[in-house]
Write an enzyme that holds these catalytic residues in place. Structure first.
Site, short mmCIF file in Angstrom:
data_model
loop_
_atom_site.label_atom_id
_atom_site.label_comp_id
_atom_site.label_asym_id
_atom_site.label_seq_id
_atom_site.Cartn_x
_atom_site.Cartn_y
_atom_site.Cartn_z
N ASP A 90 38.46 42.40 35.97
CA ASP A 90 37.04 42.14 35.71
C ASP A 90 36.37 43.23 34.90
OD1 ASP A 90 36.91 39.74 37.13
OD2 ASP A 90 36.88 40.83 39.01
N HIS A 137 41.59 47.05 43.90
CA HIS A 137 42.10 45.70 44.11
C HIS A 137 42.85 45.67 45.42
CE1 HIS A 137 44.20 41.92 43.36
NE2 HIS A 137 43.29 41.69 42.44
#
Ligand code: ACO
Length: 430
Positions: A366, A309
Site C-alpha cells: 500500500d 505486515h
C-alpha cells in the site's frame, strides 16, 4: 514413517499427524483433537492456524517471497499482465493462446451491465461509498444470472467459466459507474476493442465525444497494481469468501462478501490511510522525521501507514515493484508530487531506524500504490475498490478450489467466557 506431533494433556500423550506443504511448511493436523481429547485449539485471529490446504499462492514472509501457482511475482510482473495472471490464479496453469483468447472474449462480451441494474444506481444516494455499491451490485448479479447462482455446487461449477468472466469484467464496469455516479457524470459504456485496463480508464475518464487519452505507461502501471493484488492466500477477505462458499453459496454471493470484508481499514482500506498520512505530514510542513518519531511511541493511532505486515517480516516484494513503477508514472505524467518525496523520505528514515528494523517493519504494497493511483486521477475513496478489482481472480480461484474440494462447512469453535447459567427474572420483579 511420516512425522507426528505429541501433545500431552492431563498427563496423557496424544499423537497427531504433521502435514507438510510443498515448501516444507509444517502444521499439526488437529482436526481430531476434540474427538480424542475433548480439547479444542485457541488461536484468536487464526495467526497460527492453517484453515485449509491451498495450491494457489505461496508466501514466505521472512524472505519476502510471493508466488502465484509457483511463479515468482517478479517474473509475472515483468512478463505477464493482469488478465493472463487472473487465468493462472483461477485455473492453475498459464493459458494457451486459444485459452487466453476465449477468456478475453468472455471478459469482453460481459463488460456491459444489464439495463435493469442501472435503476439501482439511480436509487443509491450520491454520497454512497463505492464499496457498499460494489458489494450490493455483485450480489445482485445472482438475480440476473440465476442459472450461475443456484447454490448447487455441481451446477454452479459447470457455469464457472461464465460466472468468473462476468465477475472479472463487471466488477470493473460497476466500479467505474460508481465513480461517475458520485461525481454526477454520465455513464460511459465499455468499448469492445479496448483491453481490460484501458477499458476501465475509458469508462472512468472519457467524456461523451471526448475519449480518454491513453498512455502505455499508465496502462501498464494499472495492470501491475491489479496483478500484484490478484491473490494473497488466506487474508481476511479471501478467508471470508471461502467461509461463505463453504456453506454452498454461489460465486457472486461469496465474492460480494469478500468486498465487505475488504472494506475494513485494517485490510483493504490501508492504501487510503497512507495517502491521508502523507497529506497530513505535508500539511504540517514536516519532512517525515517528526511523524516517524511519533510512530515509534507505540500509539496505534500514530502508526506509519503502509509499513509492517502480518506475514511479511521483510520488504514486501510487491512494494519493491511498485516503488519503481511509481517513479516511472510520475515521470511520464510530468507530475512532481510532494507526497512521493515524503514517502521516499519516510522509507529512508524507517529502513535505517532501529525501532523498525528490530520489529521487521518494511514498506508494504500500500505504500506506493496510492501515489500511483492518485497520479492516474483515481480518487482516494476508490482505492479500496481498485483493490477489489485486483483481488477478484483470487476470490474466484479460492471459491473454485473450495467448491471442488471435500472441505466441510466451516464452523470454528469458541471459548465461551460469558455468564454461567442464571434464572430468568420477569421484568416487573427485577
Ligand atoms: N508503525 C509503527 N509501529 C508499528 C507498525 C507501524 N506501521 N506496525 C507495527 N508496529 C509495531 C507495534 O507497535 C508493535 O510494537 P511493540 O512490539 O513495541 O508493541 C510491533 O510493531 C508489532 O506490531 P503488531 O501489531 O503486533 O504487528 P502485526 O504483524 O500484527 O501487524 C499490521 C501488522 C496490522 C499490518 C501493522 O504493521 C500495521 O498496523 N501497519 C500499518 C497499517 C498498514 O499498512 N496495513 C496494511 C497491511 S498490507 C495489506 O493489508 C494489503
Amino acid at each position: 514413517m511420516s512425522e507426528t506431533a505429541k501433545i500431552i494433556i492431563e498427563n496423557k500423550t496424544f499423537e497427531f499427524p504433521v502435514v507438510v506443504g510443498t515448501e516444507n511448511e509444517k502444521a499439526i493436523d488437529t482436526s481430531k483433537l476434540r474427538d480424542t481429547t475433548g480439547y479444542v485449539t485457541y488461536d484468536d485471529g487464526y495467526g497460527n492456524t492453517a484453515s485449509c490446504e491451498s495450491s494457489i499462492t505461496f508466501i514466505d514472509g521472512e524472505t519476502g517471497i510471493l508466488r502465484y501457482r509457483g511463479y515468482d511475482i517478479q517474473d509475472l510482473a515483468v512478463q505477464s499482465n493482469f488478465i493472463e495472471s487472473a487465468y493462472l490464479v483461477i485455473y492453475g496453469e498459464l493459458p494457451t493462446v486459444q485459452q487466453l483468447q476465449n477468456f478475453r472474449h468472455l471478459i469482453l462480451r460481459n463488460a456491459a451491465i444489464h439495463q435493469g441494474m442501472f435503476s439501482f444506481f439511480e436509487a443509491f444516494p450520491n454520497n454512497s461509498h463505492p464499496m457498499a455499491i460494489l458489494s450490493a451490485m455483485l450480489n445482485s448479479l445472482g438475480c440476473y444470472y440465476p442459472e450461475m447462482a443456484t447454490n448447487n455446487r455441481q451446477r454452479d461449477l459447470e457455469q464457472l467459466d461464465n460466472a468468473a468472466t462476468i465477475l472479472l469484467s463487471k466488477v470493473r464496469t460497476l466500479a467505474a459507474m460508481s465513480y461517475r455516479m458520485k461525481h454526477g457524470l454520465p455513464f460511459i459504456h465499455p468499448k469492445p476493442e479496448l483491453p481490460y485496463c484501458s477499458n476501465f480508464l475509458h469508462m472512468m475518464f472519457s467524456e461523451p465525444y471526448v475519449d480518454y487519452k491513453f498512455n502505455p505507461v499508465i496502462d501498464r502501471a494499472l495492470n501491475l497494481i491489479l496483478l500484484l493484488h490478484a491473490d494473497h492466500e488466506q487474508n481476511c477477505s479471501t478467508s471470508t469468501v471461502r467461509m461463505v462458499a463453504s456453506g454452498g453459496a454461489n460465486l457472486f454471493a461469496s465474492a460480494s462478501a469478500g468486498v465487505c470484508a475488504l472494506w475494513g481499514p485494517a485490510h483493504g482500506g490501508a492504501n487510503m490511510a497512507v495517502i491521508h498520512m502523507l497529506e497530513e505530514i505535508h500539511k504540517a510542513g514536516d519532512d517525515g522525521s517528526s511523524f516517524v518519531a511519533a510512530a515509534k511511541s507505540g500509539d496505534k493511532t500514530k502508526r506509519l501507514m503502509g509499513f509492517g505486515h502480518r506475514v511479511y517480516k521483510n520488504y514486501d516484494p510487491r512494494a519493491k515493484i511498485l516503488k519503481k513503477t511509481c517513479a516511472e508514472v510520475l515521470n511520464t505524467l510530468g507530475v512532481s508530487d510532494p507526497l512521493l518525496d515524503i514517502a521516499l523520505k519516510l522509507e529512508e528514515i524507517a529502513t535505517h531506524d532501529e525501532y523498525f528494523l528490530a520489529r521487521k517493519l518494511y514498506p508494504n504494497v500500500d505504500f506506493y500504490s496510492g501515489i500511483i493511483m492518485r497520479a492516474i486521477g483515481i480518487p482516494v475513496d476508490m482505492f479500496t475498490v481498485m483493490f477489489a478489482i485486483g483481488r477478484m481472480p483470487g476470490w474466484i480461484g479460492h471459491w473454485r478450489e473450495l467448491a471442488t474440494s471435500k472441505s466441510p462447512i466451516h464452523r470454528p469453535r469458541q471459548i465461551y467466557i460469558g455468564s454461567p447459567r442464571r434464572e430468568y427474572v420477569p421484568i416487573d420483579k427485577r
